[in-house]
Structures are given as C-alpha cells and as structure tokens.
Design a protein around this motif. Sequence first.
Motif, PDB file in Angstrom:
ATOM      1  N   THR A  39       3.057  36.094  78.646  1.00 46.05           N
ATOM      2  CA  THR A  39       3.929  35.032  77.831  1.00 46.05           C
ATOM      3  C   THR A  39       4.040  34.383  77.472  1.00 46.05           C
ATOM      4  O   THR A  39       4.609  33.374  76.101  1.00 46.05           O
ATOM      5  CB  THR A  39       5.436  36.220  78.326  1.00 46.05           C
ATOM      6  N   LYS A  67     -12.297  36.770  70.715  1.00 46.86           N
ATOM      7  CA  LYS A  67     -10.648  36.762  70.425  1.00 46.86           C
ATOM      8  C   LYS A  67      -9.495  36.378  71.358  1.00 46.86           C
ATOM      9  O   LYS A  67      -9.696  36.610  72.141  1.00 46.86           O
ATOM     10  CB  LYS A  67     -10.886  37.945  70.147  1.00 46.86           C
ATOM     11  N   TYR A  68      -8.617  36.488  71.023  1.00 44.88           N
ATOM     12  CA  TYR A  68      -7.354  36.445  71.545  1.00 44.88           C
ATOM     13  C   TYR A  68      -6.002  36.748  71.339  1.00 44.88           C
ATOM     14  O   TYR A  68      -5.663  37.388  69.806  1.00 44.88           O
ATOM     15  CB  TYR A  68      -6.554  35.058  72.086  1.00 44.88           C
ATOM     16  N   LEU A  69      -5.575  37.278  71.568  1.00 41.19           N
ATOM     17  CA  LEU A  69      -3.637  38.370  71.649  1.00 41.19           C
ATOM     18  C   LEU A  69      -2.964  37.454  72.523  1.00 41.19           C
ATOM     19  O   LEU A  69      -2.846  38.053  73.439  1.00 41.19           O
ATOM     20  CB  LEU A  69      -3.588  39.625  71.714  1.00 41.19           C
ATOM     21  N   GLU A  70      -1.954  37.077  72.228  1.00 39.49           N
ATOM     22  CA  GLU A  70      -0.975  36.465  72.107  1.00 39.49           C
ATOM     23  C   GLU A  70       0.066  37.494  72.792  1.00 39.49           C
ATOM     24  O   GLU A  70       0.409  38.376  71.695  1.00 39.49           O
ATOM     25  CB  GLU A  70      -0.131  35.639  72.020  1.00 39.49           C
ATOM     26  N   LYS A  72       3.914  38.212  74.450  1.00 39.60           N
ATOM     27  CA  LYS A  72       5.547  37.821  73.593  1.00 39.60           C
ATOM     28  C   LYS A  72       6.772  38.064  74.526  1.00 39.60           C
ATOM     29  O   LYS A  72       7.111  37.732  75.189  1.00 39.60           O
ATOM     30  CB  LYS A  72       6.376  38.670  72.445  1.00 39.60           C
ATOM     31  N   GLU A  73       5.893  39.567  74.973  1.00 41.62           N
ATOM     32  CA  GLU A  73       6.880  40.304  76.273  1.00 41.62           C
ATOM     33  C   GLU A  73       5.462  40.684  76.758  1.00 41.62           C
ATOM     34  O   GLU A  73       5.011  40.837  76.914  1.00 41.62           O
ATOM     35  CB  GLU A  73       7.761  40.907  75.151  1.00 41.62           C
ATOM     36  N   VAL A  74       6.606  41.398  78.166  1.00 39.16           N
ATOM     37  CA  VAL A  74       5.865  42.411  79.264  1.00 39.16           C
ATOM     38  C   VAL A  74       5.193  43.999  78.820  1.00 39.16           C
ATOM     39  O   VAL A  74       4.191  44.518  78.435  1.00 39.16           O
ATOM     40  CB  VAL A  74       6.749  43.127  79.792  1.00 39.16           C
ATOM     41  N   ASP A  76       4.013  44.437  75.698  1.00 41.18           N
ATOM     42  CA  ASP A  76       2.943  43.598  74.662  1.00 41.18           C
ATOM     43  C   ASP A  76       1.631  44.001  75.680  1.00 41.18           C
ATOM     44  O   ASP A  76       0.629  43.692  75.274  1.00 41.18           O
ATOM     45  CB  ASP A  76       3.188  42.606  74.249  1.00 41.18           C
ATOM     46  N   LYS A  79       0.205  47.053  74.876  1.00 41.66           N
ATOM     47  CA  LYS A  79       0.043  47.508  73.260  1.00 41.66           C
ATOM     48  C   LYS A  79      -1.358  46.262  73.302  1.00 41.66           C
ATOM     49  O   LYS A  79      -2.063  46.965  72.772  1.00 41.66           O
ATOM     50  CB  LYS A  79       0.856  47.034  72.462  1.00 41.66           C
ATOM     51  N   ASN A  80      -1.309  45.002  73.597  1.00 41.64           N
ATOM     52  CA  ASN A  80      -2.317  44.408  72.996  1.00 41.64           C
ATOM     53  C   ASN A  80      -3.975  44.807  73.775  1.00 41.64           C
ATOM     54  O   ASN A  80      -4.501  45.076  73.887  1.00 41.64           O
ATOM     55  CB  ASN A  80      -2.373  42.418  73.692  1.00 41.64           C
ATOM     56  N   ALA A  83      -5.034  48.154  71.499  1.00 44.03           N
ATOM     57  CA  ALA A  83      -5.647  47.077  70.412  1.00 44.03           C
ATOM     58  C   ALA A  83      -7.069  46.586  70.850  1.00 44.03           C
ATOM     59  O   ALA A  83      -7.873  47.253  70.207  1.00 44.03           O
ATOM     60  CB  ALA A  83      -4.929  45.835  70.273  1.00 44.03           C
TER      61      ALA A  83
ATOM     62  N   ARG B 256       1.616  55.551  73.164  1.00 43.16           N
ATOM     63  CA  ARG B 256       2.435  54.780  73.939  1.00 43.16           C
ATOM     64  C   ARG B 256       4.001  56.584  73.918  1.00 43.16           C
ATOM     65  O   ARG B 256       4.690  55.536  74.556  1.00 43.16           O
ATOM     66  CB  ARG B 256       3.010  54.262  74.229  1.00 43.16           C
ATOM     67  N   GLY B 334       9.519  37.721  81.338  1.00 46.04           N
ATOM     68  CA  GLY B 334       9.565  38.144  80.478  1.00 46.04           C
ATOM     69  C   GLY B 334       9.052  39.643  79.834  1.00 46.04           C
ATOM     70  O   GLY B 334       7.960  39.713  79.097  1.00 46.04           O
ATOM     71  N   LEU B 335      10.592  39.923  79.967  1.00 45.84           N
ATOM     72  CA  LEU B 335      10.761  41.630  79.325  1.00 45.84           C
ATOM     73  C   LEU B 335      10.875  41.701  78.335  1.00 45.84           C
ATOM     74  O   LEU B 335      10.758  42.526  77.525  1.00 45.84           O
ATOM     75  CB  LEU B 335      11.930  41.452  80.399  1.00 45.84           C
ATOM     76  N   ALA B 337      11.527  39.236  74.480  1.00 45.45           N
ATOM     77  CA  ALA B 337      10.636  38.218  73.556  1.00 45.45           C
ATOM     78  C   ALA B 337      12.404  38.097  72.657  1.00 45.45           C
ATOM     79  O   ALA B 337      11.463  37.253  70.864  1.00 45.45           O
ATOM     80  CB  ALA B 337       9.769  38.141  72.876  1.00 45.45           C
ATOM     81  N   THR B 372      -0.090  43.253  65.059  1.00 46.66           N
ATOM     82  CA  THR B 372      -1.326  42.877  66.256  1.00 46.66           C
ATOM     83  C   THR B 372      -3.270  43.334  65.368  1.00 46.66           C
ATOM     84  O   THR B 372      -3.375  42.428  66.081  1.00 46.66           O
ATOM     85  CB  THR B 372      -1.551  43.857  67.980  1.00 46.66           C
TER      86      THR B 372
END
Lengths: 347, 430
Positions: A39, A67-70, A72-74, A76, A79-80, A83, B256, B334-335, B337, B372
């Motif tokens: 995060t 490549k990167y993916l940020e 934002k929260e747990v 993600d 998911k990332n 992806a 999911r 970080g639960l 955002a 994404t």
Amino acid sequence: MSKKLFAVMSVLLIAVFLLSACAQPTEVAKFKACEVTDTGGVDDKSFNATAWKGAQDAQAQLDIEAKYLESKEVADFEKNINAFIAEKCDIIITVGFLLGDATKAAAEANPDVKFSIVDYGYSPVIPNVVGQAFQTDEAAFLAGYLSAGVTKTGKVGTFGGMNIPTVSIFMDGYARGVAYYNEVHGTAVETLGWDVVAKEGLFTNDFSDQQKGREMAITLMDEGADIIVPVAGPVGLGAAAAVKERGNAYIIGVDSDWFLTAPDYADVTLTSIMKLMDVTTFQVIKAAKEGTFAGGSVVGNLSNGGVALAPFHNLDGMVPAELKAELDTLKADIISGKVTMNPDYKQ
Amino acid sequence: MRKKDLEKKDLLKTVIEELNGGEPAKPKKKRAFWKVIQIPALAILTGLILGAILIAATSFTVYDAFKVGFFNGIGTAFAEVGKAYLGLLTGSLGNPVEIISALIYGDAQDVRNAINPILESLVQATPYIFAGLACALAFRAGLFNIGVEGQLFMGAAAATFVGYSLTGLPAIIHMPLAFLAGALGGALWGMVPGLLKATTGGNEVINCIMMNYIAYRVTTWLLTGPMTRPGTGGMPISPIIEKSAQIPQFFKTPIRFHLGFFIALAFAALVWWILFKTTWGLNLRMVGVNPRAAKYAGLNITQVTIIGMALSGALAGMAGGNEILAINRSMAIGLSAGYGFDSIALALLGNNHPVGVIFAALLFGVLKNGATKMMVVSGTPIDIVTILQAVILIFVAAPAIIRAIYRMRQPLKEETAAASFTLSGWGGGK
C-alpha cells in the motif's frame, strides 16, 4: 438540445473504442517482469521503489518489459496478482510481508508462474517462489560503529516506523554496533531510541507523515543526539529536514543511498545503511529469464552485496582514516563470522 | 398502516410542502426515470471526456507524437485514450471476443478467466454498497456519518477476532456469527457519536472524525499486539480466520465472486424496507427532513439519533467484516483506502436511496476494477480513475454545471427542494 449533444458525445466515445480496437498493435511478446507494490505505492522512496528500480534495471539491461501495479488496500493484492497472471507475466514480484498470504495462495494455484517476494520467506519452500530476505543488521552494525566513532556529544539516536522485525533489525544492529565500539575503545557512547534488551524503542507508528519524523528528530537532538538513523521510509525525510535546519547534527539514511536519492540533504547525510533490494530483484529476474530460477530464498548480506554501507561522499573528511580502516576490518570480521550478529534476527 | 401512522405521513407531506414553498407536491410525470438519471448519466459522460483529455495530456507518447506532427499527435492522442478506455472497459466488464472464444474453444479455466472481469467488478462494488448504505441511512436521519471508515475498521477487527479465535464451530453458525460481530463492532463505534450528539449536543461530524483516529490506532495496536499473528514478531497482521468463518466464494481462482454481494443486496432491501415501509423509518426520515417539526410532532429525536447512528455504524462494520471474511481472510494494516469517505459521495450520487446506492456502488466498482487492467495495458496510472470519480461527483453535487454545459432548463422548485433535502444532512440546515 441536450439529448442531441448527449448522442453526439456518446457516438464519439464509442468511435474511440472501435478505432482503438481495430488498431491493436501486434508486438513480439517480450519477457515480462511485473511488480505488485504494497500500500506504500511505487514512489515510496523505500522498498517498493527500490524493488521497482531493480525491475527497471532489468528492463534496461536484459531487453525485457517491466510493469507495476500499485495496491491501495489489502484487498488489491490478490486482484493485482491475478491481473498480472491474466497478463501472462513471466515473473511476478510482490513487495513486503503484507503480500505474504496472497503471494503464497497465488503461487500454489499457479505452479507454472514464477514469483518472488521482497522481505519475506516461506518455510517450507514453495518451488515457484523466491523469498528475498536481508541481513540488514550487518550494515547497520557498521553504521553504529561509525557513529560511535564520530559523535561529538557521545549520544546517537534512532527511531522506527513501527516495531516490526524488518524495521527493528536496523535499530538493533545499529545499537549493537555502537556497543561494540564502546567495548573496543572503552568509550560510553549512548544509543537513544532503541533498547536492545527490552526490544522497545521510539516509533512513529506511521510510514508516511514527515511531520512525525521532524518531531522525532527534534526530540532526539534536544536529548543530545548528533547522529540520527530514521528507519521509517519517507518519514525519515522529515527527520533529515529537521537535522539540516538545526545544523549541528547528521543523518544516516536507510534502504538506499540518500546522498543520491535525497540530494536536498546530501550535506547532512553521513552515510546510508543500504538494503539493496534492486540488486536481489534484478538477480531474480535475470535467473528467471535465463532459466536458472529455483524456488527458495536469497539472503542479501555484506558478503554478497545485498546490504552495504554507502560511501561518505561530501562528509568523507569527517571520518578519520583510522576509523575507516577499523570499519574495513570490522566488515571482514562480520563476513567471516568473527563478529556475530543478534541470532534473533538471523534471516 | 394504523391511523396514527397515517397522520404522521400527512405531517411529513406537510413538512415537505412547507419546504417547497407552500405548493402541493405535483404528481409524478411519465418521464421521471430519465429525469432522475439524466444528471448522473451526463456527469459520467462529461467525466469520461475530461478524463480522456487528462490521459492524453499526461502521456509522453502523445507529446512525442506531437513533435512529429500535429495530425500524428491527434491520432496518437485518440489511440492512447482509446487504449486506456478499452482497458477500463474490458477490465471491468470483460472482453466479448475472449468470452465467446473461451466458451467455444477453451477449458473451464479459460472461461473463468474470461468472465472474471465482470464478476470482479461486483466484488469491488460490495464494500461500497455496505458503506454507501451506511452513509445514506445516516443522511436520511439528518446525520452526517463521516465515521464510516473508523466503524469499518472496528467491524473488521471484531469479525476477524471472532473469525480466528472460535474454532470447531460449523460454518452455518460461525460465518453469520463473525459477520454479525463485524456489524456489532461498527454499531458500537457508530453509536458513540450518536450518543454524544443526543445527550450533549456534540457535533457528530467532529466526533466521528475523532472516532476514526481512535479506530485507526486501536486497530493498529490490536494487530501489532493482542491480535498479531504468532511467529511474525509483531507484524501488523492477524492470524488467518477459520475456514468455517469464511464467506464462501462461488468459483475457483481467479474468480473471487462471493456470497457477500448478495448479502449486501439483501441489506439494501432491508434498509429500503425500514426507511420506507416502517413507522420507525418514517420517524427517522421526518427527523432528517426537519428535526424541529419532528420534535413538535412528538417524535423521540434522541432515540432516532442514537439508533440511526448505530444502524449506520452496523452497516459500515459489515463493509469491513465482509472484506475480511470473503476476501482478505485476515486483517492487516492498510485494510481500506477510504471506502468510508468515498461512500459519503457515493450516497450523494445515489440520492440517499438504497437502489441509487447500489447503482452508484456498481459504478465505483466498475471504475476501480477496470483501472487495474487500464494500467496494465496502457500504463495509465490508476490515479486517473480517482480523478474521474472526483470529477463525476463534483458534477453530481453541482448539477448547475451540467445544466449549463448541456443547456438544460432550470429545475422546478420541487427538484431543488429534493436537492436541499440531501444537503440539510450536511450541516446545512434549513
């Protein structure tokens, strides 16, 4: 009137979609190295950024695509990672212990995809994951020894972002380095901010608010510390600013060489305790590309250059030649195992 | 409905008529649906166009193309925007070509991969539905619950604790228990500002913000102390919850999609029923519209305020609990955002109506999920989507801009009254 405009704009938007759908470029598939940040984001000037530098170095030198993916929260993380699996990345690099569970689950569900995780390790080993761990206390030990040798007030200070092993390993190594100097030279230099026995110390409980770093540094300087080691990612830059304003103290950077990455504070940066995640990440990507990738873990230490003490740059004159020689000997002694580290932090 | 309730309903009508300036409310017109959605729809469209300009203006590829020539630049700009939006679209709704070819040629895994985007959008929308309902319910009671984020954290912590500490329970008991623990955690946290407002008159906005700070620190302490995962040396992450506490996911990886989405829809229905079909909901809305009139009518404002905040907090807690039980399976720092803050705007976008909240949450879920893929295929930063959301919300909050752009007629008085009803909850008052 409004509806007509609405219609025209809708048509335009759809046209853009169609046009671009037709113009799908046909590129030759390159080897893809993909990083999922935690995060903190890719520009955290800390481990996310350093690992990304490793991926970029690989892009420049190995003719691959990075490549990167940020996150934002747990939620993600998974998911990332998914992806990137859908994107058919050849190796997926995840950063930080928070991604430990998600990386494990994804690696077990996709045994043919390679993974590497920074600052984490698995036991038992997962065959398609390389964990990257760092014996940071070895470099911090050197920094402590150096600090004890150059302090004028007889006090040095440190603080962390949070009392977790990846942070406290810096503080513990540093404090032990100071203690070792005292033992060798019969001095009584004091380390503020970390209690080796109680494993307690000063923490901002925050990895983003620079103001807190500033306050910590001011407190430590008021207590008489003239060298400060902030182990809190970007929070440390606040400490560096406070040190620069005060003008009679110095800072020791962490993770990267702050002389280069935070040039505003180059004149007060004595050295940096470097945790070279870019080097290990690059090595893992290279191994994956060349087909020598094997699951397990790599431990960056003084011996293989995964951790190191940065050059003194502008402040080279502050460090007596004698002390420099002692540091070289100490480094050799740590590598040979003659001087031992705290076994609690053995990676 | 009993006679007493009918009298109250008349009173509400009277109150609204008073707000409208004495004219009786007009009967609904035929094209009401278009009227309701036209501002949000145009706001989304305008937002996308502004976003397109932003994507082109921040792309180095476009600048390089402009150096070659003007038309080259324009073409590249369109291509870049198209690539980004195509990623947004296929990433959130799926690629029809991929879905069809997977259905015909592929195996089960290919099909799962192809339909994952749209299901993932629903997954992303789920916490927004819970949190949006929390804000909408509070707004309906004239309360500005800016503490949803903190309530979400406390709910998540409570659900996590019940999830991992109780062992040996059957799933049919454990899962609902953990979920309700989340609701309870949020409800207690939300009730505090409600109590403070009802008993001491303390502003719930300030108290909610302060309760957020307390919740962040309390959960961080819990995660590094009492609730930390054994063997990690105090890393801020909890143990993994028991299998029996997990909200089931319907398909295998990477999908999911989980039961929580339907639970969210069920709670939206429940909130709708409470607000619009029960006496208590009527009371709540009356207090929201005009607390002084409600007091004059003999309603217990104290009770409405406390229970309203507690219910709102419960919904917020469910948002957190759902994330843990269905997706994360353990709690870590970080639960969230900012689900709690986004949901304030989301409730506004949905006009504080449960159905509106669902649609607004779906929009947010689609944008968040599509971002994404957009980043992966075009390198357009995910942050663009945040800007997109913000722009859309600004247009929704300030419909005059949209009306000016699209040269629409000024709204009738009743519509402005409806808008000001929303705003009265924002401390605007009447």
